[in-house]
Write a protein that holds these residues in place. Structure first.
Motif, PDB file in Angstrom:
ATOM      1  N   TYR A 236      -1.018  -3.025 -11.740  1.00 20.57           N
ATOM      2  CA  TYR A 236      -0.979  -1.721 -11.079  1.00 20.57           C
ATOM      3  C   TYR A 236      -2.368  -1.317 -10.581  1.00 20.57           C
ATOM      4  CZ  TYR A 236       3.220  -2.105 -13.862  1.00 20.57           C
ATOM      5  OH  TYR A 236       4.375  -2.590 -14.420  1.00 20.57           O
TER       6      TYR A 236
ATOM      7  N   GLU B 214      -1.688   2.962  -5.016  1.00 20.73           N
ATOM      8  CA  GLU B 214      -1.449   3.341  -6.402  1.00 20.73           C
ATOM      9  C   GLU B 214      -2.774   3.866  -6.956  1.00 20.73           C
ATOM     10  OE1 GLU B 214       1.930   0.692  -8.454  1.00 20.73           O
ATOM     11  OE2 GLU B 214       0.145  -0.449  -7.922  1.00 20.73           O
TER      12      GLU B 214
ATOM     13  N   PRO C  77       1.831   6.593  -7.178  1.00 25.09           N
ATOM     14  CA  PRO C  77       1.578   6.394  -5.749  1.00 25.09           C
ATOM     15  C   PRO C  77       1.069   7.671  -5.118  1.00 25.09           C
ATOM     16  CG  PRO C  77       3.908   6.743  -6.106  1.00 25.09           C
ATOM     17  CD  PRO C  77       3.267   6.730  -7.466  1.00 25.09           C
TER      18      PRO C  77
END
Length: 656
Positions: A256, A218, A203
């Motif tokens: 992600y 992210e 992050p």
């Protein structure tokens, strides 16, 4: 708004040691603030100064009746990684059960580190003020980007570089404010549970939304093509699925690289949601406009894309339309100037994209691909394939921002996979649709609501952005001229925000906050001859901004705050730039090797104004390795490597 040339900025820094901030005043109040001037913090000149964080600036406040008052600024540490706050250790890296991770995933050389791990890279902050039944609660959400280095699991071996070797964490700290002095104190701390989103990947920056939630990015999304057949071990550590690929029940790469939204209630309970409908990129952060629908996202890396998302409904990021920008250049000098055209990539709901990920979609399900050599040898064998040259995504090696080496790949979207490509391979799909892919190190984003301006940090202006340096990139939209050593010091760009815009297909864009132009506003420059009293190790001018990263804008102060992440300044600085007077002032210095992160301007918290400001990875070996021993050994030994979560205090309330 004025675009400042290198010469103009240099003259302003030399002639004007302080700058004026015009506060938004309200008539009829006896203590109405007319302006605020900040004095400049000097650059560090001694090893003692180079090894610590400090500000020596004053805020000189002028009131409407002519009174002037000086407010000294100070930097305050709330906590450091590893500190115990309310019985919990800050920045502790845990698995999905909340247990400390005791061994890292292996690095590119097969080495692993031993834990427990406390991430020395605090990044974004969101100070959240809540009221329930007349009672005020203060919470600070802080996310940690990565850990720097840790002891090897093999005794006697050198420390292991830890970038991208661990899942990451967010902390929630309960704060107490001293009503008289304004001092903040962290009284309770906990890890925010990342189990609902299968863990948190690198992050970076974040923003506080208009509806009081923390919106994180992210960064450096995992390269899904690689992780089709290889385990994504850093996230397997979180899931407790060592050695497993996504197909085998391990971490899925497509989980992600999306914005992550965190809400907090008055009792300190949190809810975490991954915003799949906003696309997947190396998201520095996502920043919401005043319409509470339009969102801009910085795509960090080299050969990246500028993205805009427009939600279907205000305050709801679960569904919307994703766009990518095309730079149509009108000027090449002084950082360049262009009109922006927006390419519609598609519309999606969060549920649609999450279902694709949960069902195990892979890179090869979305694209057919062939390398450049094979295509050029027999182009007729590959009808419908198009060249793409973009940042590839992280290959989870130990080097920051590392990934697939740049180069041209030929891609074709498989039938029916356009939506998957748009929202899971957003950069590659944008390239196929004709978006500009030459932006380099696009980082922080902020906006000026009154003037309808957007600010974007381009930390390093280099490579494909430079005229004649396009190599084998298939697009050449950005063709900047000037000294590459000046441009490598970076720039902050400004865009005009308008309504009534249409996309490249001619369809109306449903927002009054569409970036229509882009031009350099504040630029860095190479170190001038004779600047020797300080900044001995700097490649860029010590008295000018270099390699901007974190951006936050204060409506009350008419001021842009610029935090550096510079490999060209040994000590990174925090700057302020007044948009009316174009005055640039240094107000804080970080320890050697550290980055300024966590920026947030809190204009009135019970009579006090705060500039939230963190110190990330001070003295990190990776950041100091290019310097001589007097820096990477002697000076580094003076630096506390843990970083700090903190704030600048001293300003009175600027918002009534």
């Amino acid at each position: 708004m004025r675009r400042q040339s290198v010469l103009t900025i240099a003259l302003l820094v030399f002639v004007l040691p302080s700058f004026v901030l015009q506060a938004n005043a309200q008539p009829g109040t006896a203590d109405r603030i007319a302006k605020v001037e900040f004095t400049s913090t000097p650059a560090p000149a001694t090893p003692e100064e180079m090894s610590v964080a400090y500000t020596r600036s004053d805020a000189v406040v002028t009131y409407a009746d002519g009174r002037r008052k000086v407010f000294p600024l100070s930097y305050n540490v709330l906590y450091r990684p590893g500190d115990v706050v309310g019985g919990r250790q800050a920045a502790l890296i845990v698995d999905r059960e909340g247990q400390p991770i005791m061994r890292s995933s292996p690095d590119e050389n097969g080495g692993a580190a031993k834990g427990p791990f406390f991430a020395f890279a605090p990044d974004a902050n969101s100070l959240i003020r809540l009221e329930e039944k007349g009672r005020e609660s203060l919470y600070l959400v802080t996310q940690f980007e990565y850990h720097t280095e840790a002891p090897s699991a093999v005794d006697g071996n050198p420390p292991i570089q830890m970038y991208a070797q661990l899942p990451m964490a967010m902390n929630l700290a309960a704060l107490r404010q001293n009503g008289k002095t304004g001092r903040l104190q962290a009284t309770k701390l906990s890890n925010i549970d990342m189990g609902p989103i299968n863990g948190l990947w690198i992050p970076c920056a974040a923003s506080l939304t208009p509806w009081n939630t923390h919106l994180a990015g992210e960064e450096y999304e995992p390269y899904a093509r690689l992780f089709e057949n290889a385990p994504l071990e850093p996230m397997n550590l979180f899931l407790k699925t060592p050695g497993k690929t996504g197909r085998e029940g391990g971490a899925k790469a497509y989980d992600y690289g999306h914005p992550v939204e965190v809400s907090v209630d008055a009792g300190g309970r949190t809810k975490v949601v991954r915003r799949y409908a906003m696309g997947r990129l190396a998201a520095e952060l996502a920043h919401v406009m005043p319409d509470e629908r339009t969102v801009y996202m910085g795509d960090d890396g080299r050969d990246v894309v500028f993205f805009m998302f427009i939600a279907d409904k205000p305050r709801d990021l679960s569904a919307g339309t994703l766009y990518a920008a095309r730079w149509e250049q009108s000027e090449a000098a002084n950082g360049g100037k262009a009109n922006l055209r927006w390419i519609r990539l598609g519309h999606a709901t969060e549920a649609e994209i999450k279902a694709l990920v949960d069902n195990g979609i892979s890179f090869s399900d979305i694209f057919e691909s062939v390398d450049a050599e094979a295509y050029k040898a027999n182009p007729g064998a590959y009808p419908g394939f198009h060249p793409v040259y973009v940042y590839g995504g992280s290959a989870a090696s130990s080097k920051p921002g590392s990934g697939v080496k740049p180069g041209t790949t030929y891609l074709r979207v498989r039938p029916g996979m356009e939506k998957a490509a748009a929202f899971l391979e957003s950069r590659r799909y944008a390239a196929l649709r004709g978006a500009t892919t030459e932006f380099t190190k696009m980082e922080g984003v902020a906006h000026n609501g009154k003037d309808k301006r957007l600010y974007v940090a381009m930390s390093y202006v280099e490579a494909g952005m430079i005229d004649g340096k396009n190599a084998d990139r298939p697009r050449d939209d950005i063709r900047l001229t000037g000294d590459p050593k000046d441009l490598a010091c970076g720039a902050v760009y400004e865009s005009r925000l308008d309504g009534g815009q249409a996309d490249t297909d001619g369809s109306p864009i449903p927002s009054d906050w569409v970036a229509a132009t882009m031009e350099a506003l504040v630029a860095g420059g190479r170190k001038p001859f004779g600047q020797t009293a300080y900044g001995k190790y700097d490649a860029c001018d010590t008295d000018r901004m270099a390699n901007p990263d974190n951006l936050k804008y204060s409506e009350e102060m008419r001021t842009l705050f610029i935090g550096e992440d510079s490999g060209n300044h040994l000590n990174n600085f925090l700057w302020t730039y007044n948009v009316d007077t174009a005055q640039l002032t240094r107000i804080m210095s970080a320890p050697a090797g550290a980055e300024h992160t966590g920026l947030q301007i809190v204009p009135n918290l019970n009579g006090h104004t705060y500039i939230m400001s963190n110190i990330q990875h001070p003295g990190a070996a990776q950041d100091l390795k290019k310097y001589p021993d007097e820096v990477k050994v002697q000076l580094r030994s003076r630096v506390d490597p843990r970083g700090a979560v903190g704030y600048i205090s001293g300003l009175p309330a600027l918002k009534r």
